[in-house]
Scaffold this motif. Structure first.
Motif, PDB file in Angstrom:
ATOM      1  N   GLU A 150       0.818  -1.218   0.000  1.00 11.10           N
ATOM      2  CA  GLU A 150       0.000   0.000   0.000  1.00 11.10           C
ATOM      3  C   GLU A 150       0.852   1.268   0.000  1.00 11.10           C
ATOM      4  O   GLU A 150       0.521   2.242  -0.672  1.00 11.10           O
ATOM      5  CB  GLU A 150      -0.959   0.020   1.191  1.00 11.10           C
ATOM      6  CG  GLU A 150      -2.149  -0.897   1.042  1.00 11.10           C
ATOM      7  CD  GLU A 150      -3.094  -0.499  -0.089  1.00 11.10           C
ATOM      8  OE1 GLU A 150      -3.244   0.704  -0.373  1.00 11.10           O
ATOM      9  OE2 GLU A 150      -3.682  -1.409  -0.691  1.00 11.10           O
ATOM     10  N   TRP A 191       2.080   1.853  -3.446  1.00 10.00           N
ATOM     11  CA  TRP A 191       0.991   2.336  -4.297  1.00 10.00           C
ATOM     12  C   TRP A 191       0.760   3.827  -4.063  1.00 10.00           C
ATOM     13  O   TRP A 191       0.603   4.593  -5.017  1.00 10.00           O
ATOM     14  CB  TRP A 191      -0.287   1.548  -4.021  1.00 10.00           C
ATOM     15  CG  TRP A 191      -1.476   2.095  -4.752  1.00 10.00           C
ATOM     16  CD1 TRP A 191      -2.439   2.909  -4.250  1.00 10.00           C
ATOM     17  CD2 TRP A 191      -1.803   1.901  -6.128  1.00 10.00           C
ATOM     18  NE1 TRP A 191      -3.358   3.221  -5.226  1.00 10.00           N
ATOM     19  CE2 TRP A 191      -2.994   2.613  -6.394  1.00 10.00           C
ATOM     20  CE3 TRP A 191      -1.219   1.188  -7.163  1.00 10.00           C
ATOM     21  CZ2 TRP A 191      -3.600   2.634  -7.638  1.00 10.00           C
ATOM     22  CZ3 TRP A 191      -1.832   1.199  -8.411  1.00 10.00           C
ATOM     23  CH2 TRP A 191      -3.002   1.923  -8.636  1.00 10.00           C
ATOM     24  N   THR A 192       0.774   4.244  -2.812  1.00  7.49           N
ATOM     25  CA  THR A 192       0.544   5.648  -2.476  1.00  7.49           C
ATOM     26  C   THR A 192       1.628   6.535  -3.076  1.00  7.49           C
ATOM     27  O   THR A 192       1.320   7.582  -3.668  1.00  7.49           O
ATOM     28  CB  THR A 192       0.485   5.834  -0.944  1.00  7.49           C
ATOM     29  OG1 THR A 192      -0.531   4.959  -0.426  1.00  7.49           O
ATOM     30  CG2 THR A 192       0.169   7.267  -0.572  1.00  7.49           C
ATOM     31  N   SER A 193       2.883   6.128  -2.952  1.00  5.30           N
ATOM     32  CA  SER A 193       3.959   6.950  -3.524  1.00  5.30           C
ATOM     33  C   SER A 193       3.918   6.917  -5.051  1.00  5.30           C
ATOM     34  O   SER A 193       4.197   7.925  -5.710  1.00  5.30           O
ATOM     35  CB  SER A 193       5.324   6.523  -2.998  1.00  5.30           C
ATOM     36  OG  SER A 193       5.603   5.195  -3.380  1.00  5.30           O
TER      37      SER A 193
END
Length: 184
Positions: free
Chosen positions: A73, A76-78
């Motif tokens: 996660e 994915w965020t970065s």
């Protein structure tokens, strides 16, 4: 009959046709819409907001397809932060009147600076994509490859691989030195 006489006759006929088209009675006003009429089709939204909404929807679909685990996660965020479209800040690019006041060498330098900035942003997105891709399992990588390929294939093409005007988009033919002549 001479050419001048024929031209005069054709001109007179065209003039009479155009006058008769103006003399037609106006169309009756449209009837008030009834409750039975079908709603007007929604227009496709354009502009930066619509593109951002479309990208967000595609990315949510991609994330769901990847079935990320908790440890992925953060990656994915970065990744999402890096690939998010950046709107140019006011003053980032010269306005048309300012651009028109520049000399040709100044315009070339301004365009080169803009190109370098865009290239740096693209390099950053590419590195973020590679880093995120490396964090995926081989199964997820296959899904990522397939989903992102579909995203690129859709751009400007129909389901048959043809563009909006029916032509196939293929690269230039390296053997062809002269463009083909239209046979029409």
């Amino acid at each position: 009959m001479s050419l001048l006489q024929r031209s005069a006759i054709v001109t007179a006929m065209l003039a009479s046709l155009s006058v008769s088209s103006f003399a037609q009675t106006p169309a009756a006003p449209a009837a008030a819409p009834t409750t039975q009429s079908a709603p007007a089709p929604a227009k496709k939204a354009h502009g930066p907001e619509a593109r951002e909404a479309h990208m967000a929807k595609r990315m949510q679909t991609l994330k769901a397809s990847l079935k990320l685990n908790a440890s992925q996660e953060a990656g994915w965020t970065s990744y999402m932060a890096a690939v998010k479209p950046q709107r140019p800040a006011p003053g980032d690019r010269p306005e048309r009147p300012d651009f028109a006041k520049m000399t040709t060498p100044e315009r070339i330098d301004a365009m080169a600076a803009m190109h370098a900035k865009h290239q740096a942003a693209m390099d950053q997105r590419n590195q973020a994509t590679k880093a995120f891709y490396a964090s995926l399992t081989p199964e997820q990588q296959k899904t990522f490859d397939a989903e992102t390929l579909k995203m690129h294939e859709r751009r400007g093409r129909g389901p048959d691989g043809k563009g909006p005007h029916g032509q196939r988009h293929q690269g230039p033919n390296p053997k062809q030195t002269v463009p083909p002549m239209d046979s029409k």
